[in-house]
Design an enzyme around this catalytic site. Structure first.
Site, PDB file in Angstrom:
ATOM      1  CG  HIS A  55      97.473  16.718  64.331  1.00 32.70           C
ATOM      2  ND1 HIS A  55      98.570  16.667  64.922  1.00 32.70           N
ATOM      3  CD2 HIS A  55      97.752  17.090  62.948  1.00 32.70           C
ATOM      4  CE1 HIS A  55      99.592  16.705  64.090  1.00 32.70           C
ATOM      5  NE2 HIS A  55      99.031  17.006  62.961  1.00 32.70           N
ATOM      6  CG  ASN A 111      97.287  12.722  56.012  1.00 33.86           C
ATOM      7  OD1 ASN A 111      97.015  13.851  55.526  1.00 33.86           O
ATOM      8  ND2 ASN A 111      98.446  12.606  56.326  1.00 33.86           N
TER       9      ASN A 111
END
Length: 526
Positions: free
Chosen positions: A88, A200
């Site tokens: 990511h 997150n």
């Protein structure tokens, strides 16, 4: 000025933008309390139990996004968390400011320390080490769509935990591995869910919003002070700022701005000199400051209230409620802040817009005693003409940046994430517009000081006279043309260093003055 605490307890205290900035700047010390530590350990134990039992929970023993139905073996759950940070980390563009990256760390520590994320205590303690030692990860500015968390920037933020990525330390950029060796530190081995918990969240958006709160408030304060000086320079009327008028349309921001301008003009000889003049009313850029500045104040207050909720929220996914309940929801979605930041961008732009109009007004030469272009010998001299070209360009640029990023959404993650906030763009654009407004206000500061000069030997009140003296200590009166970019650079520095605001506060304290606004607590603190 607001009083901030000297200590803050992550996961337990109530975080505000001001406290977050204090933690980032080292004026407030941050700690993880024993109460928070207990909750953090319990949450991590709950995740360990889920892995041991083999219960299917998103992100703990499944893949991510469209791979949510792919089961991960017990043995691979740790590898999964390390892999997610690497895969990511796809950010591009210039790195964000070091202070914004540090704010991201601080906001993330607070959210994780609430004990609903399954993070290990030693991981949080390493994050705290980075903050306390000012070893701040290098985070690219682009790549987040502002939903499923600020995935790309948060991944770059936490690569150093596993010994990867780059960090900024003592003015230099290091590969994390090299700096860890220098500091005799080992990378962290992430446990189940930890990688997902780290990336997150809305901390990229929220960190930008913290800076917006501070910088936009400074612009709002400057706009009132500089606008009041321009009102004096152009012999504007004080009647549009009367309390009685604004009680009939009682928006908080309007009333607050009107009260501030009344205070700034208190004791003015200039006002008394033209109290019986024949002018019926002033142009809107002077007369409607409470309405325009006030509307931007109301917008700032709205953002402050929403941001404070976000700063004290759990924004990752899934959320560990208790031993029996784990919920995969959407608390990572950036829409609540994205829309408010777009609103704040418009509010900032409008401050610059009306400031440019006041500058133009000052150049027209329609106010008694104030020459056209703010210079007596024009023709051979262009006076302040071209300074307004710069503010016009900046104001127009800001208008082009006002399209709301949150109005857009592009599906990602093979359609699993089919509506995203684009809040990261909202935050970056807001700061870009505010920086342009600072430049516009700096030019109005110079222009207002020049107009103010033509009212001598009459004096304004002590507040504006002291501000004018401060300006003149740095930028002299312009009787003929010179390289005005040098003056503008000084003005911008004064705005960014909040010297004008500090001068007003110093004079107020010396003369025992107050703003006399019932909303000072709401608008003057964050």
């Amino acid at each position: 000025m607001q009083q901030l605490p000297k200590s803050f307890y992550y996961g337990e205290g109530h975080l505000t933008a001001g406290i977050a900035l204090g933690l980032a700047r080292g004026t407030i010390s941050g700690f993880i309390s024993q109460k928070a530590r207990k909750k953090i350990i319990q949450s991590a134990q709950t995740v360990a139990a889920i892995v041991a039992k083999g219960n299917i929970v998103y992100g703990i023993n499944t893949g991510f996004g469209p791979l949510c139905n792919t089961k991960i073996s017990k043995e691979d759950t740790k590898i999964l968390q390390t892999n997610i940070l690497q895969s990511h980390s796809v950010g591009v563009g210039k790195p964000i400011e070091k202070e914004v990256a540090k704010l991201m760390l601080i906001l993330k520590i607070h959210a994780l320390a609430k004990g609903h994320s399954g993070i290990a205590l030693n991981t949080l303690e390493r994050m705290l080490w980075h903050v306390e030692n000012d070893v701040i990860p290098v985070v690219p500015s682009q790549g987040s769509v502002g939903a499923s968390g600020d995935l790309a920037p948060l991944s770059h933020l936490f690569l150093p935990l596993i010994g990867m990525g780059k960090v900024d330390y003592e003015g230099q950029t290091y590969n994390t591995e090299k700096l860890y060796r220098k500091k005799q530190l080992q990378p962290i081995e992430l446990g189940p869910k930890e990688g997902l918990a780290l990336i997150n969240g809305t901390q990229f958006i929220a960190a930008h919003a913290v800076k917006v709160i501070e910088k936009l408030q400074h612009c709002l304060k400057h706009a009132d002070i500089i606008g009041a000086m321009m009102l004096e320079g152009l012999q504007g009327s004080i009647k549009p700022f009367f309390k009685e008028l604004h009680e009939l349309r009682p928006f908080k921001g309007n009333q607050h701005v009107a009260a501030r301008i009344r205070t700034l003009l208190q004791g003015s000889e200039i006002l008394e000199d033209h109290i019986d003049c024949e002018r019926v009313q002033d142009p809107y850029s002077l007369r409607c400051m409470p309405q325009v500045h006030g509307a931007s104040r109301n917008t700032w207050l709205h953002l402050k209230e929403l941001l404070e909720i976000e700063l004290n929220s759990v924004t990752d996914n899934p959320v560990i409620i208790n031993k029996e309940l784990t919920i995969s929801g959407g608390s990572f979605h950036g829409q609540p802040l994205a829309m408010a930041l777009d609103y704040a961008t418009l509010a900032a732009s409008e401050l610059g817009n009306i400031s440019d109009r006041r500058i133009y007004l000052a150049l027209e030469g329609n106010s008694p005693g104030v020459p056209k272009l703010l210079m007596e010998e024009t023709g051979i001299n262009s006076g302040y003409m071209i300074l307004q070209y710069t503010t016009a360009a900046l104001a127009s640029e800001n208008k082009s940046l006002c399209f709301p990023a949150s109005a857009d959404s592009i599906p990602t993650s093979l359609g699993q994430e089919d509506h995203v906030s684009m809040g990261s763009i909202s935050g970056r654009k807001a700061l870009q517009v505010i920086e342009n407004v600072e430049k516009i206000l700096a030019i109005e500061l110079l222009t207002a000081a020049q107009a103010f000069e033509f009212r001598k030997p009459l004096k304004s009140g002590v507040l504006l006279d002291d501000v004018h003296n401060l300006i003149r200590s740095k930028v002299s009166f312009a009787a003929k043309d010179r390289v005005f970019s040098d003056d503008i650079a000084i003005g911008i520095q004064m705005i960014r260093n909040i010297e004008v605001i500090q001068q007003v506060e110093k004079t107020m304290k010396k003369n025992n003055l107050t703003w006399n606004s019932p909303f000072s607590q709401e608008f003057e603190t964050y």
